[in-house]
Enzyme design. Structure first.
Site, mmCIF file in Angstrom:
data_model
loop_
_atom_site.group_PDB
_atom_site.id
_atom_site.type_symbol
_atom_site.label_atom_id
_atom_site.label_comp_id
_atom_site.label_asym_id
_atom_site.label_seq_id
_atom_site.Cartn_x
_atom_site.Cartn_y
_atom_site.Cartn_z
ATOM 1 C CB CYS A 129 7.373 -1.536 -3.864
ATOM 2 S SG CYS A 129 7.198 -0.110 -2.772
ATOM 3 C CB VAL A 184 -0.906 -0.015 1.243
ATOM 4 C CG1 VAL A 184 -1.570 1.347 1.433
ATOM 5 C CG2 VAL A 184 -1.965 -1.076 1.089
ATOM 6 N N GLY A 185 0.453 2.229 -0.806
ATOM 7 C CA GLY A 185 1.111 3.522 -0.793
ATOM 8 C C GLY A 185 2.345 3.587 -1.658
ATOM 9 C CB CYS A 186 5.029 1.716 -2.526
ATOM 10 S SG CYS A 186 6.514 1.662 -3.519
ATOM 11 N N GLY A 187 3.687 2.781 -5.564
ATOM 12 C CA GLY A 187 3.391 2.324 -6.903
ATOM 13 C C GLY A 187 4.601 1.840 -7.659
#
Length: 268
Positions: free
Chosen positions: A111, A106-109
């Site tokens: 990784c 979540v919150g990382c496009g």
């Protein structure tokens, strides 16, 4: 699956303990499988999954049009949900030539990318798009909160919305991940054949570089967020021709790139 679930909790309010339930957003692993090969796993809210499937594929450049999918299955599994695509032969061959693996929490496009170079992917330059008055921007922002049903229930998810100057707020999608919400919105626009060039994309989050990259892939000329953008996001937006608006609140907003798309108010 629903986007939220009631869970028991004990709250301290007004000097007293209160027992009850609270709605919280669901978060599950969603896998993207193309022609039998695993491609990505994202943590996401498990609603609007068809929009998510198509939108992610468009903003990541796997598809150029939604009709390049021969079949799409949404398969619930014990460990999560598998979005299984069967692509038109030419798209499948193109994907095989540039395959990469992602594992995005979540919150990382971004990784899970294999090299630093992949973070600097080339994005197209958007077209001229539309121009808005400040009052129209404020009108668009005001339309968001009443339409955020999942956030009203849980107070824990992001939204991505599309506002059209003649039609108002025409689409909104929510997710625990801001980039997932934008992908879902992209899928919703594709399903309704709504060109992103005809309106403004609004995010209930900061504007980070992957959001600008996805907006460019959509051809969206205006991208607004309720928080500030990052400096790298502005560099990419400048190159892509995207107008970025940040700190969008009831009392105003700030324009960071390509300000010509937000005109002065017409004289009274």
């Amino acid at each position: 699956m629903r986007g939220a679930r009631q869970v028991p909790r004990r709250a301290w309010r007004g000097g007293n303990w209160q027992d009850g339930d609270r709605a919280l957003p669901e978060e599950v692993a969603v896998a993207f499988t193309y022609d039998g090969a695993a491609h990505a796993v994202m943590m996401a809210t498990p609603d609007d999954l068809r929009d998510f499937a198509i939108g992610f594929s468009l903003t990541e450049g796997i598809l150029t049009h939604a009709d390049e999918v021969d079949a799409l299955e949404i398969v619930p599994l014990p460990a999560g949900i598998d979005l299984r695509f069967w692509l038109r032969s030419d798209r499948g061959e193109a994907l095989a030539a540039r395959r990469r693996r992602l594992a995005g929490p979540v919150g990382c496009g971004m990784c899970g990318l294999e090299t630093l170079a992949q973070t600097q992917r080339a994005v197209p330059r958007v077209g001229p798009g539309i121009e808005l008055l400040p009052g129209q921007v404020q009108e668009a922002l005001a339309a968001l909160p009443p339409s955020q049903a999942l956030n009203t229930e849980t107070h824990a998810v992001h939204a991505a919305a599309f506002w059209h100057p003649a039609r108002g707020l025409v689409a909104l999608r929510e997710d625990v991940g801001r980039h997932n919400a934008l992908d879902k919105l992209a899928g919703a626009l594709a399903a309704r054949a709504l060109p992103a060039a005809e309106g403004m994309v609004i995010m209930t989050s900061r504007i980070s570089v992957e959001l600008v990259q996805k907006a460019a892939m959509l051809g969206a000329p205006l991208l607004a967020g309720i928080s500030a953008p990052t400096t790298l996001a502005l560099e990419v937006a400048e190159a892509a021709g995207i107008t970025v608006l940040g700190i969008c609140r009831r009392d105003g907003f700030e324009v960071f790139t390509h300000p010509h798309r937000v005109r002065e108010e017409a004289p009274a």
